[in-house]
Design a protein around this motif. Structure first.
Motif, short mmCIF file in Angstrom:
data_model
loop_
_atom_site.label_atom_id
_atom_site.label_comp_id
_atom_site.label_asym_id
_atom_site.label_seq_id
_atom_site.Cartn_x
_atom_site.Cartn_y
_atom_site.Cartn_z
N ALA A 31 0.89 -1.12 0.17
CA ALA A 31 0.06 0.11 0.17
C ALA A 31 0.87 1.24 0.00
O ALA A 31 0.43 2.10 -0.71
N GLN A 32 2.02 1.22 0.92
CA GLN A 32 3.01 2.44 0.94
C GLN A 32 3.44 2.64 -0.69
O GLN A 32 3.54 4.02 -0.97
N ILE A 33 3.88 1.50 -1.39
CA ILE A 33 4.39 1.73 -2.62
C ILE A 33 3.39 2.46 -3.67
O ILE A 33 3.74 3.30 -4.49
N TYR A 34 2.26 1.96 -3.60
CA TYR A 34 1.20 2.11 -4.68
C TYR A 34 0.23 3.12 -4.37
O TYR A 34 -0.30 3.95 -5.28
N LEU A 35 -0.38 3.13 -2.98
CA LEU A 35 -1.64 3.87 -2.96
C LEU A 35 -1.62 5.18 -2.41
O LEU A 35 -0.79 5.44 -1.47
N GLN A 36 -2.58 5.97 -2.94
CA GLN A 36 -2.56 7.27 -2.34
C GLN A 36 -3.94 7.67 -1.86
O GLN A 36 -4.21 8.84 -1.41
N ASP A 37 -4.66 6.56 -2.21
CA ASP A 37 -6.37 6.72 -1.43
C ASP A 37 -6.72 5.43 -1.72
O ASP A 37 -6.19 4.46 -2.12
N ASN A 38 -7.93 5.14 -0.96
CA ASN A 38 -8.51 3.98 -1.00
C ASN A 38 -7.68 2.83 -0.31
O ASN A 38 -7.47 1.71 -0.83
N VAL A 39 -6.90 3.28 0.90
CA VAL A 39 -5.59 2.57 1.22
C VAL A 39 -6.05 1.13 1.98
O VAL A 39 -5.12 0.44 1.95
N LEU A 40 -7.32 1.02 2.26
CA LEU A 40 -7.75 -0.18 2.94
C LEU A 40 -8.74 -1.11 1.90
O LEU A 40 -9.46 -1.85 2.40
N LEU A 41 -8.74 -0.62 0.71
CA LEU A 41 -9.63 -1.30 -0.24
C LEU A 41 -11.16 -1.39 0.32
O LEU A 41 -11.60 -2.44 0.10
N THR A 42 -11.54 -0.34 0.74
CA THR A 42 -13.33 -0.48 0.98
C THR A 42 -14.06 -0.45 -0.13
O THR A 42 -15.11 -0.45 0.02
N ILE A 50 -3.93 5.58 -7.38
CA ILE A 50 -2.66 5.11 -7.58
C ILE A 50 -1.76 6.37 -7.48
O ILE A 50 -2.04 7.41 -8.06
N LYS A 51 -0.66 6.22 -6.68
CA LYS A 51 0.05 7.48 -6.81
C LYS A 51 0.85 7.69 -8.29
O LYS A 51 0.93 6.71 -9.00
N PRO A 52 0.99 9.12 -8.51
CA PRO A 52 1.56 9.55 -9.73
C PRO A 52 2.68 9.02 -10.24
O PRO A 52 3.11 8.69 -11.41
N ARG A 53 3.42 8.96 -9.11
CA ARG A 53 4.92 8.08 -9.37
C ARG A 53 5.07 7.14 -8.38
O ARG A 53 5.17 7.37 -7.17
N LEU A 54 5.86 5.85 -9.06
CA LEU A 54 5.79 4.80 -8.04
C LEU A 54 7.16 4.63 -7.77
O LEU A 54 8.05 4.03 -8.61
N LEU A 55 7.59 4.95 -6.34
CA LEU A 55 9.09 4.36 -5.93
C LEU A 55 9.02 3.47 -4.91
O LEU A 55 8.03 3.81 -3.83
N GLY A 56 10.05 2.67 -4.66
CA GLY A 56 10.04 1.76 -3.55
C GLY A 56 10.70 0.24 -3.98
O GLY A 56 10.86 0.07 -5.20
N HIS A 57 10.76 -0.48 -3.11
CA HIS A 57 11.32 -1.64 -3.41
C HIS A 57 10.38 -2.78 -2.61
O HIS A 57 10.35 -2.68 -1.33
N TRP A 58 10.03 -3.47 -3.48
CA TRP A 58 9.33 -4.65 -2.94
C TRP A 58 10.05 -6.09 -2.86
O TRP A 58 9.74 -6.65 -1.67
N GLY A 59 10.88 -6.16 -3.61
CA GLY A 59 11.48 -7.61 -3.44
C GLY A 59 12.19 -8.04 -2.18
O GLY A 59 11.60 -9.19 -1.98
N THR A 60 12.82 -7.10 -1.32
CA THR A 60 13.36 -8.00 -0.13
C THR A 60 12.37 -7.75 1.17
O THR A 60 12.63 -8.37 2.13
N SER A 61 11.22 -6.86 0.90
CA SER A 61 10.23 -6.62 1.91
C SER A 61 9.80 -8.03 2.65
O SER A 61 9.84 -7.99 4.04
N PRO A 62 9.33 -8.88 1.76
CA PRO A 62 8.43 -9.97 2.57
C PRO A 62 9.48 -10.61 3.49
O PRO A 62 9.07 -11.27 4.60
N GLY A 63 10.87 -10.78 3.17
CA GLY A 63 11.92 -11.54 4.03
C GLY A 63 12.17 -10.93 5.18
O GLY A 63 12.21 -11.34 6.28
N LEU A 64 12.23 -9.43 5.11
CA LEU A 64 12.31 -8.58 6.40
C LEU A 64 11.47 -8.79 7.22
O LEU A 64 11.49 -8.55 8.55
#
Length: 556
Positions: A31-42, A50-64
């Motif tokens: 949600a932090q990487i992608y969403l600027q609204d409807n953050v809990l998918l209600t 969706i945010k106008p520019r997508l920045l962030g790193h998903w790949g390592t995050s689930p392991g951390l």
């Protein structure tokens, strides 16, 4: 020092509870990487959410987040003190998500409240101008290590462990970061970690086979070669591997218990007069897919488990309806309605899984050195003045006086009793820098065998010499940030090897000062993370590896 722990049951209900916590952390990360609204998918997901520019790193995050989840359980079960250092620092959204779930984030930043408005603010601030960076930073509770500054995770972990006898530092090393020179040198920690007076470092080598654009060396290496490599540096690796989350949860929980038991046995023996000279400390090798639980394929191309999962797996969600639908299914796969209550807060059963108070990883005072800092006793500078009878007739090496001053600092701050809160970090140059007076008060720290030809070498020495400017500077940085005092000495030419570290550390202190200033001025939207400046008064196996197996990485 507690006695060795006993094996603790990990029931299926515990596994389900931890899986739910992990799902919440993964959801908030996406949600932090992608969403600027409807953050809990209600409501159904639309492009304007969706945010106008997508920045962030998903790949390592689930392991951390998986490591964070099980550290939470282990801390609650053992009432032990832990610090979490993450080398794959671009997993910033994962660390923010976990500190939010445990409640620390909202305590420090009241505008990021535990409700729907808080989740919205959490997502909108991420990787946004005026918000927070995409990597672990000084703003991240519980952090002493800058994300993206690859190569220094283990040296920072060791610096925090020195003179912290009851602390265990869990340090995740990404397999991309593991390719750097400083990280390769940092595996030598066992030669300098004294189990009597120091805490412990538990390395977690996270292998998911890929860095930002290709495979990693250790990710493609066999378990046998990794085991040989680590054991040669003084570690006894425990291997965990899998792609079924519940199986990996069980395996990692067992590995973590075994590792902590081994640490406790080593320390217990040393503190009762039976040190294991040159004994191996435990380490965990964790193999999980890169981008775990994310999109398996995108536009017919394999993503999960490959370098394509490193940053933003679905990059066209605002323009491509198929990508938008796939993102919605990805978010729904975590079942957010079961993770957040009607007010939008994490459900109580999730919040109850975190430790309480300062035991929380985001609230530990060991990442907040200003809370622990004790003044350094320094004699009046007049004691080190020189008598000059007439100009141009006195010759004296200025650093020799500095050595005498540090000798007295050692003597006046507990070194004679085997303790203290001051260390000199110097890459094999103490004497050549004319600082050798310190050896009148202490020795060089050394945990390996000694010979009769060695000079000033002892297990309880407090001069840290290793032929690496990176390690010495990194040890000092973490030693300061966790509340102690020290000095790094080197030649002017060799000091340039670590100058980028010094610059980064200075930036860290600048941001820490700004956050502290904001806190004291009571500015809610910039409520401070209280990093007060330290300078201010499925498979778990034993170390028998499999040879038929062939990463988490951090990209720049």
């Amino acid at each position: 020092m507690s006695a060795p722990t006993v094996e603790r049951a990990y029931s299926s209900a515990d596994v389900d509870a931890d899986y739910k916590y992990w799902s919440a952390a993964n959801y908030l990360t996406v949600a932090q990487i992608y969403l600027q609204d409807n953050v809990l998918l209600t409501e159904p997901l639309e492009a304007q959410h969706i945010k106008p520019r997508l920045l962030g790193h998903w790949g390592t995050s689930p392991g951390l987040s998986l490591v964070y989840t099980l550290l939470n359980r282990h801390i609650r079960a053992t009432d032990s003190d832990w610090l979490y250092v993450t080398g794959p620092g671009h997993g910033g959204p994962a660390l923010v998500a976990n500190t939010y779930l445990e409640g620390t984030y909202s305590e420090i930043y009241p505008n990021i409240s535990l409700d729907r408005a808080g989740v919205l603010a959490l997502c909108r601030q991420f990787s946004t101008p005026g918000g927070i960076p995409s990597h672990v930073s000084v703003q991240t509770p519980g952090s002493i290590h800058e994300g993206g500054e690859l190569g220094y995770a283990l040296t920072h972990a060791a610096g925090a462990a020195f003179d912290n006898p009851d602390l265990v530092v869990a340090c995740v090393v990404g397999d991309g970061e593991a390719e750097t020179g400083p990280l390769s040198g940092s595996w030598k920690i066992p030669a300098f970690l004294n189990p009597i007076r120091d805490g412990a470092v538990l390395p977690i080598l996270h292998l998911n086979d890929a860095k930002i654009s290709g495979p990693t060396v250790l990710g493609r290496s066999t378990d046998l070669s990794i085991s040989d490599y680590l054991s040669g540096q003084g570690w006894a690796p425990i291997f965990v591997e899998g792609d079924d989350p519940r199986v990996v949860l069980v395996a990692f929980q067992y590995a973590l218990t075994r590792a902590h038991d081994a640490i406790t046995r080593i320390q217990h023996a040393a503190r009762n007069g039976r040190p294991e000279l040159g004994g191996e400390w435990p380490a965990i090798v964790l193999r999980t897919p890169k981008g775990w639980t994310g999109p398996h394929q995108v536009d017919g191309k394999l993503v999960e488990g490959t370098h394509w999962a490193h940053q933003v797996p679905l990059s066209g969600v605002r323009e491509n309806p198929n990508h938008l639908a796939q993102l919605e299914q990805w978010l729904l796969s975590y079942d957010p309605r079961s993770l957040f209550d009607d007010a939008g807060a994490p459900v109580q059963s999730i919040r109850d899984l975190a430790p309480v108070g300062d035991k929380r990883l985001g609230a530990t005072p060991h990442a907040n050195g200003g809370k622990l800092l004790q003044p350094l006793v320094i004699r009046d500078l007049q004691n080190y003045s020189l008598d000059i009878e007439s100009p141009g007739h006195t010759s004296h090496e200025t650093t020799r006086v500095l050595g005498e001053m540090m000798r007295d600092i050692y003597l006046d701050n507990g070194a004679a009793d085997g303790g203290g809160n001051f260390r000199l970090f110097c890459p094999d140059e103490t004497a050549s820098n004319r600082l050798q007076a310190v050896f009148e008060a202490t020795d060089r720290c050394w945990q390996l065998p000694r010979t009769k030809f060695d000079d000033n070498l002892a297990p309880d020495g407090r001069v840290m010499e290793v032929l690496s400017e990176h390690l010495c500077e990194g040890w000092l940085e973490a030693y300061l940030l966790s509340g102690r005092h020290g000095l790094f000495a080197s030649y002017e030419a060799f000091a340039m090897v670590s100058v980028s570290m010094l610059i980064q550390h200075t930036k860290w202190l600048q941001h820490a000062a700004a956050l502290e200033m904001a806190r004291t001025r009571r500015v809610p939207e910039r409520a401070a993370h209280q990093h007060v400046l330290a300078q201010r008064p499925q498979r778990v196996q034993s170390s028998r590896p499999r040879s038929d197996r062939r990463g988490d990485s951090s990209g720049p």
